[in-house]
Write a protein that holds these residues in place. Structure first.
Motif: not given
Length: 380
Positions: A16-24
């Motif tokens: 995912n190049t739009k947002r590389k991180y995910l807040v878990v």
């Protein structure tokens, strides 16, 4: 009062190049197994803010699919409001309002329009409920859509567990007179770098589609929160679901139990898990998800094991479950009508971790041939 480190784990989105991180969120009960009591305590703190801000107003709470559906339902039941969730699934006979969540792996979101047309005159404010708001852009899209469809009919507000909006975005909301409520303010400026720094060398398990035996119970009386529901009635229906499950013997003499929801279907699983916890059982709850997230062996990383599944809702769609372990019994709760190979892949993933006693409860809105008894169902 919660602190950022209590709730926030930074993970790496896959491709995912739009947002590389995910807040878990560590306590939410989505990706990471959680004590249901801890999840509901957190939701209750957010509900208290909404109650104080809008005492006397007639509210509609909207929970965002898929991650915030349980949060929205929990707030709505505690505040005794109307509730509806957004969805990416097809709802029979529905007309939709469409909007996009551009940073997501699945960008299309829908809200069932039929449910609003007849109720909008009785709503003073729509409160959008999220697990985490980063820029506020997605919520503005649906605000603009609703303001155009129902001009001047309702005010708006936002309630989320986490809020990472920068000052410029917050100023836009202030000018639009859209209050923002949250438990923890976050700073996302370092999240991309943090996500890229993880190795992503966790354990990845391919889906196993072999036919699997599972004991299945079909229960009538489902209320579908993809349509507008009165929250107290939704909670009552979940209570009746629990009453039926309690009459079975699947968790009798079990010391450790896992309750799993499926994708958008999260609140009933957390509700049932909390009732079990009240019985003195060690219970953990989380759910399957569409989100493809990298896993890592690093201790501080929030997710370490990933199992690829097929969706119970759509043939050929990849879904995932994270952080599986061995329990004395596992209860899968779903509102998927069939499940097909999706059930097989989930059951096989659970069995690969040593789980032997696995039960599937399918919440149905109409009579089915297997509604009154438990049946052992091999998936062909």
């Amino acid at each position: 009062m919660y602190k950022e480190k209590q709730l926030v784990g930074i993970a790496k989105r896959e491709n995912n190049t739009k947002r590389k991180y995910l807040v878990v969120n560590r306590l939410q009960g989505k990706h990471i197994p959680v004590r249901p009591k801890e999840a509901f305590q957190m939701f209750s703190e957010l509900a208290a803010q909404v109650r104080e801000a809008y005492a006397g107003e007639r509210l509609l709470l909207v929970g965002f699919a898929e991650t915030a559906t349980a949060i929205g339902a929990a707030l709505a039941t505690e505040l005794d409001t109307l509730y509806i969730q957004t969805t990416r699934e097809d709802v029979s006979g529905a007309e939709y309002l469409y909007f996009s969540e551009s940073h997501s792996h699945a960008t299309e979101q829908k809200l069932v329009r039929n449910e609003l047309d007849g109720r909008i005159e009785a709503i003073d404010r729509i409160v959008f409920v999220e697990d985490e708001v980063t820029t506020g852009n997605t919520i503005l899209k649906i605000v603009n859509l609703l303001a155009a469809e129902y001009p001047g009919k309702t005010a708006f507000a936002v309630a989320s567990l986490l809020n990472g909006m920068q000052e410029e975005a917050l100023e836009v909301y202030r000018k639009r007179k859209i209050p923002v409520h949250y438990l923890v303010k976050t700073d996302h400026s370092s999240y991309t770098q943090a996500a890229e720094g993880y190795r992503g060398d966790g354990k990845y398990f391919a889906k196993d589609e072999r036919p699997a035996l599972v004991t299945e119970l079909r229960v009538n009386g489902k209320m579908d929160a993809r349509r507008c529901v009165q929250a107290r009635e939704y909670r009552k229906a979940c209570g009746e679901l629990w009453t039926t499950i309690k009459k079975t013997d699947f968790f009798v003499d079990k010391k450790r139990v896992l309750v799993l929801g499926t994708e958008e279907f999260m609140y009933p699983a957390l509700y049932v898990a909390e009732r079990m916890e009240e019985q003195g059982i060690f219970v953990r709850c989380h759910s399957t998800t569409r989100s493809p997230i990298a896993v890592s062996s690093e201790e501080e990383y929030p997710l370490h094991g990933r199992y690829e599944l097929e969706s119970l809702y759509e043939t050929g769609r990849r879904t995932f479950i994270y952080e599986l372990d061995k329990y004395d019994a596992v209860l899968i709760l779903t509102d998927a009508r069939d499940g097909g190979r999706g059930v097989d892949t989930l059951v096989n993933a659970l069995k690969s971790c040593g789980n032997q006693e696995i039960f599937l409860v399918r919440w149905c809105s109409h009579q089915t041939h297997a509604s009154s008894h438990m049946v052992c169902c091999p998936r062909e």
